[in-house]
Design a protein around this motif. Structure first.
Motif, PDB file in Angstrom:
ATOM      1  N   UNK A   1       0.781  -1.160   0.053  1.00  0.00           N
ATOM      2  CA  UNK A   1       0.036   0.050   0.027  1.00  0.00           C
ATOM      3  C   UNK A   1       0.661   1.346  -0.056  1.00  0.00           C
ATOM      4  N   UNK A   2       0.246   2.147   0.433  1.00  0.00           N
ATOM      5  CA  UNK A   2       0.849   3.653   0.472  1.00  0.00           C
ATOM      6  C   UNK A   2      -0.008   4.604  -0.611  1.00  0.00           C
ATOM      7  N   UNK A   3       0.204   5.716  -0.449  1.00  0.00           N
ATOM      8  CA  UNK A   3      -0.530   6.716  -1.455  1.00  0.00           C
ATOM      9  C   UNK A   3       0.385   7.917  -1.372  1.00  0.00           C
ATOM     10  N   UNK A   4       0.527   8.618  -2.585  1.00  0.00           N
ATOM     11  CA  UNK A   4       1.042  10.158  -2.516  1.00  0.00           C
ATOM     12  C   UNK A   4       0.084  10.795  -3.583  1.00  0.00           C
TER      13      UNK A   4
ATOM     14  N   UNK B   1      -1.316   8.612  -6.775  1.00  0.00           N
ATOM     15  CA  UNK B   1      -0.543   7.529  -6.965  1.00  0.00           C
ATOM     16  C   UNK B   1      -0.178   6.442  -5.888  1.00  0.00           C
ATOM     17  N   UNK B   2      -0.012   5.116  -6.210  1.00  0.00           N
ATOM     18  CA  UNK B   2       0.303   4.334  -5.165  1.00  0.00           C
ATOM     19  C   UNK B   2       1.847   4.263  -5.636  1.00  0.00           C
ATOM     20  N   UNK B   3       2.746   4.059  -4.625  1.00  0.00           N
ATOM     21  CA  UNK B   3       4.136   3.405  -4.971  1.00  0.00           C
ATOM     22  C   UNK B   3       4.159   2.308  -5.537  1.00  0.00           C
ATOM     23  N   UNK B   4       5.146   1.965  -6.461  1.00  0.00           N
ATOM     24  CA  UNK B   4       6.186   2.696  -6.873  1.00  0.00           C
ATOM     25  C   UNK B   4       5.810   3.271  -8.229  1.00  0.00           C
ATOM     26  N   UNK B   5       5.936   4.537  -8.514  1.00  0.00           N
ATOM     27  CA  UNK B   5       5.503   5.007  -9.675  1.00  0.00           C
ATOM     28  C   UNK B   5       6.263   6.694 -10.046  1.00  0.00           C
ATOM     29  N   UNK B   6       6.082   7.059 -11.122  1.00  0.00           N
ATOM     30  CA  UNK B   6       6.988   8.561 -11.436  1.00  0.00           C
ATOM     31  C   UNK B   6       6.261   9.072 -12.607  1.00  0.00           C
ATOM     32  N   UNK B   7       6.597  10.166 -12.847  1.00  0.00           N
ATOM     33  CA  UNK B   7       6.020  10.839 -13.952  1.00  0.00           C
ATOM     34  C   UNK B   7       6.213  12.276 -14.124  1.00  0.00           C
ATOM     35  N   UNK B   8       5.906  12.908 -15.223  1.00  0.00           N
ATOM     36  CA  UNK B   8       6.215  14.277 -15.407  1.00  0.00           C
ATOM     37  C   UNK B   8       5.093  14.972 -16.115  1.00  0.00           C
TER      38      UNK B   8
ATOM     39  N   UNK C   1       1.162   8.639   2.575  1.00  0.00           N
ATOM     40  CA  UNK C   1       0.933   7.512   3.507  1.00  0.00           C
ATOM     41  C   UNK C   1       1.902   6.556   3.092  1.00  0.00           C
ATOM     42  N   UNK C   2       2.561   6.144   4.131  1.00  0.00           N
ATOM     43  CA  UNK C   2       3.639   4.991   3.822  1.00  0.00           C
ATOM     44  C   UNK C   2       4.251   5.054   2.382  1.00  0.00           C
ATOM     45  N   UNK C   3       5.027   6.284   2.352  1.00  0.00           N
ATOM     46  CA  UNK C   3       5.604   6.528   0.965  1.00  0.00           C
ATOM     47  C   UNK C   3       6.905   7.469   1.252  1.00  0.00           C
ATOM     48  N   UNK C   4       7.613   7.320   0.249  1.00  0.00           N
ATOM     49  CA  UNK C   4       8.825   8.656   0.047  1.00  0.00           C
ATOM     50  C   UNK C   4       8.537   9.256  -1.162  1.00  0.00           C
ATOM     51  N   UNK C   5       8.556  10.487  -1.349  1.00  0.00           N
ATOM     52  CA  UNK C   5       8.407  11.390  -2.644  1.00  0.00           C
ATOM     53  C   UNK C   5       9.413  12.195  -3.090  1.00  0.00           C
ATOM     54  N   UNK C   6       9.422  12.217  -4.163  1.00  0.00           N
ATOM     55  CA  UNK C   6      10.720  13.381  -4.653  1.00  0.00           C
ATOM     56  C   UNK C   6       9.985  14.257  -5.544  1.00  0.00           C
ATOM     57  N   UNK C   7      10.193  15.596  -5.641  1.00  0.00           N
ATOM     58  CA  UNK C   7       9.609  16.400  -6.769  1.00  0.00           C
ATOM     59  C   UNK C   7      10.563  17.172  -7.129  1.00  0.00           C
ATOM     60  N   UNK C   8      10.876  17.570  -8.769  1.00  0.00           N
ATOM     61  CA  UNK C   8      11.884  18.232  -9.392  1.00  0.00           C
ATOM     62  C   UNK C   8      11.074  19.178 -10.139  1.00  0.00           C
ATOM     63  N   UNK C   9      11.590  20.542 -10.036  1.00  0.00           N
ATOM     64  CA  UNK C   9      11.005  21.376 -10.903  1.00  0.00           C
ATOM     65  C   UNK C   9      11.957  21.856 -12.066  1.00  0.00           C
TER      66      UNK C   9
END
Length: 122
Positions: free
Chosen positions: A65-68, A85-92, A108-116
């Motif tokens: 599980x998890x959610x971002x 989204x639920x982990x493990x995912x990425x996008x632009x 929730x129960x996740x790590x996130x990274x955001x780049x601009x």
């Protein structure tokens, strides 16, 4: 002979156009990361074309599980949904508006990274 020269000129034009487009690049100007709910610091965009790159990964690999949820918020309080989204995912996502922004991140129960990243034309 004129037809050959015309074809050569057209090919040269499109080759130089393709090379010019491939020299354009994206430059990271802001980075954010975390593993909990957060409103990021404000950031200012002066470019007409920029993008948001994001990544969501499980905080604990053994737990399902998890959610971002990532929302971009402008200075008027208007929100754009960037990811849910639920982990493990990425996008632009490419954006085309200037101003002052921040990210509202629900996690929730996740790590996130955001780049601009701003688009640099050469």
């Amino acid at each position: 002979m004129k037809n050959v020269l015309l074809i050569f000129a057209v090919l040269l034009f499109f080759t130089s156009l393709a090379n010019a487009q491939s020299n354009d690049e994206w430059k990271t100007v802001y980075s954010f990361s975390g593993s909990s709910n957060e409103n990021t610091d404000d950031f200012i965009i002066k470019s007409n074309k920029w993008r948001i790159i994001w990544e969501a990964n499980k905080q604990y690999q053994e737990i399902y599980g998890g959610n971002v949820v990532i929302k971009l918020v402008d200075s008027k309080g208007d929100e754009d949904m960037i990811a849910n989204t639920i982990p493990n995912d990425s996008g632009k996502t490419i954006m085309r508006k200037k101003g002052k922004f921040y990210f509202d991140v629900f996690c929730v129960l996740a790590k996130w990274k955001i780049g601009v990243q701003e688009f640099l034309e050469k």
